[in-house]
Design an enzyme around this catalytic site. Structure first.
Site, PDB file in Angstrom:
ATOM      1  N   PRO A 122      58.867  11.471 -20.306  1.00 27.37           N
ATOM      2  CA  PRO A 122      60.235  11.889 -19.973  1.00 27.37           C
ATOM      3  C   PRO A 122      60.342  12.323 -18.513  1.00 27.37           C
ATOM      4  O   PRO A 122      59.459  13.008 -17.985  1.00 27.37           O
ATOM      5  CB  PRO A 122      60.472  13.068 -20.918  1.00 27.37           C
ATOM      6  N   CYS A 123      61.444  11.929 -17.881  1.00 25.38           N
ATOM      7  CA  CYS A 123      61.549  12.128 -16.435  1.00 25.38           C
ATOM      8  C   CYS A 123      62.127  13.477 -16.046  1.00 25.38           C
ATOM      9  O   CYS A 123      62.073  13.867 -14.880  1.00 25.38           O
ATOM     10  CB  CYS A 123      62.403  11.028 -15.820  1.00 25.38           C
ATOM     11  N   GLN A 124      62.701  14.233 -17.024  1.00 26.65           N
ATOM     12  CA  GLN A 124      63.411  15.452 -16.655  1.00 26.65           C
ATOM     13  C   GLN A 124      62.528  16.461 -15.921  1.00 26.65           C
ATOM     14  O   GLN A 124      62.986  17.155 -15.004  1.00 26.65           O
ATOM     15  CB  GLN A 124      64.013  16.114 -17.910  1.00 26.65           C
TER      16      GLN A 124
END
Length: 408
Positions: free
Chosen positions: A86-88
């Protein structure tokens, strides 16, 4: 771990199965009736659905996940693994928000080290190549120490040499200012140079308004047209070349969220400012329209999609509100519909997102744009053919090759 996304993949498997078996009319009829393709799942051999594993990835779940993969691949080798954590936790905005919380730091987030879980798949299956996608912020995290740690992990513990390429989606046929990091790794110690991806020559006429929005029916805020006919009989050059419009004469999921009067008033102000060549800052709003006391940070809370050029990046936050994706019409302000957001990401119109509006927006924002994925897939096929036998020479990657009919 996203059950709605997994259901969407099963519905897309249904599409491919029915297309290959000469029954695609059943899929089209289902959409035309306003139904989810899930009503057709019973027509598909259930072993095909076993390839979709709905599970969180952790040390505890990996043995069961590996067992399912081993059963699905039935002794065949795996040539390519594609993914990315996940890029968050790596994005600049995400890091800033997490770090602002009391007694929290982004490095303590469970998602921060998920690249190591990715590496466990490489260690077990030893594919010839892997692709790792993420946001630009992964290169600057910890003053670039994180990416050095990731590189060392992949090279020394997984056995892959890799190169990094920053791609601009609009150079490959996506009408969006989306920058992403693509890491491609090759197994072994030999030096590896990241391949060049074939750019798509963009016409000056390819704008969000002309190419993406012009043939869709008008919508009011909160209006839902689950089946909506095109306003023009023939697709424009962009929709035809990228493959967004296909064999059906309508779109599904042309639905938008409702907005209260305060938000609509803000949208009108944002659109008027955009017409004057300005972007709305939160502290520009009249006090009676403000709901946040902070007028010194995160001022870019409302944003109009530029109709005369490229859209700004579509992200999963669209599932929470539409403030950052305002449709550029001051007479009838609203946020983007599900189908409009999907088109900006370059999804074909017959792609159905399961789980309702919020889940659809989340899946669309989390996705790699299919047109960009198609360009990368073509290059990876070339690399595999160079290092392989004619086993992979069948022409599965064609006009919409980001969704191969069959995969290695």
């Amino acid at each position: 771990m996203d059950k709605a996304a997994c259901k969407t993949l099963k519905s897309r498997i249904t599409y491919h199965y029915l297309r290959e078996s000469g029954q695609i009319h059943l899929y089209h009829n289902c959409l035309a009736n306003g139904d989810s393709p899930s009503v057709l799942h019973s027509l598909v051999p259930q072993e095909l659905f076993e390839t979709v594993i709905s599970e969180k990835i952790s040390d505890e779940t990996l043995p069961a996940i590996f067992a399912k993969i081993d059963e699905c691949k039935a002794g065949k080798e795996i040539d390519l693994i594609v993914g990315g954590p996940p890029c968050q936790v790596y994005s600049l905005v995400g890091r800033s928000k997490i770090n602002s919380l009391p007694e929290r730091h982004v490095s303590k987030d469970i998602r921060y080290d998920l690249y190591r879980q990715y590496g466990k798949f490489l260690q077990k299956y030893k594919p010839k190549y892997f692709i790792f996608e993420n946001v630009l912020g992964i290169l600057s995290a910890e003053k670039s120490q994180l990416i050095r740690r990731i590189q060392k992990f992949f090279e020394e513990e997984c056995g892959y040499k890799f190169n990094i390429r920053v791609v601009r989606a609009y150079e490959y046929g996506v009408l969006q200012r989306r920058l992403r990091v693509i890491i491609i790794g090759q197994r072994g110690d030999a030096p590896f140079q990241c391949p060049e991806f074939e750019r798509v020559k963009r016409s000056e006429d390819w704008t969000v308004l002309n190419s993406i929005l012009s043939d869709l029916e008008p919508l009011n805020a909160g209006e839902e047209k689950n089946v909506s006919r095109y306003s023009t009989p023939n697709p424009n050059d962009y929709l035809r070349q990228v493959g967004i419009r296909g064999d059906i004469e309508f779109v599904t999921q042309h639905v938008t969220r409702p907005h209260n009067e305060r938000d609509l008033a803000i949208y009108r102000i944002a659109i008027e400012k955009w017409k004057q060549g300005e972007r709305l800052k939160y502290n520009d709003l009249p006090e009676e329209l403000r709901t946040h006391q902070n007028v010194t940070a995160f001022l870019d809370r409302f944003k109009v999609v530029d109709p005369n050029g490229l859209s700004h990046t579509v992200v999963a936050h669209l599932s929470k509100d539409g403030h950052y994706y305002i449709y550029p019409n001051g007479e009838n302000p609203r946020s983007l519909s599900v189908r409009e957001a999907a088109r900006i990401q370059s999804f074909p119109d017959d792609y159905y997102f399961e789980g309702g509006k919020g889940a659809a927006f989340r899946q669309i924002g989390n996705a790699v744009p299919p047109q960009l994925a198609f360009v990368i897939a073509k290059k990876m096929k070339e690399l595999l053919l160079e290092s392989h036998t004619n086993e992979y020479a069948s022409p599965n990657i064609t006009s919409r090759g980001y969704e191969p009919v069959s995969t290695p």
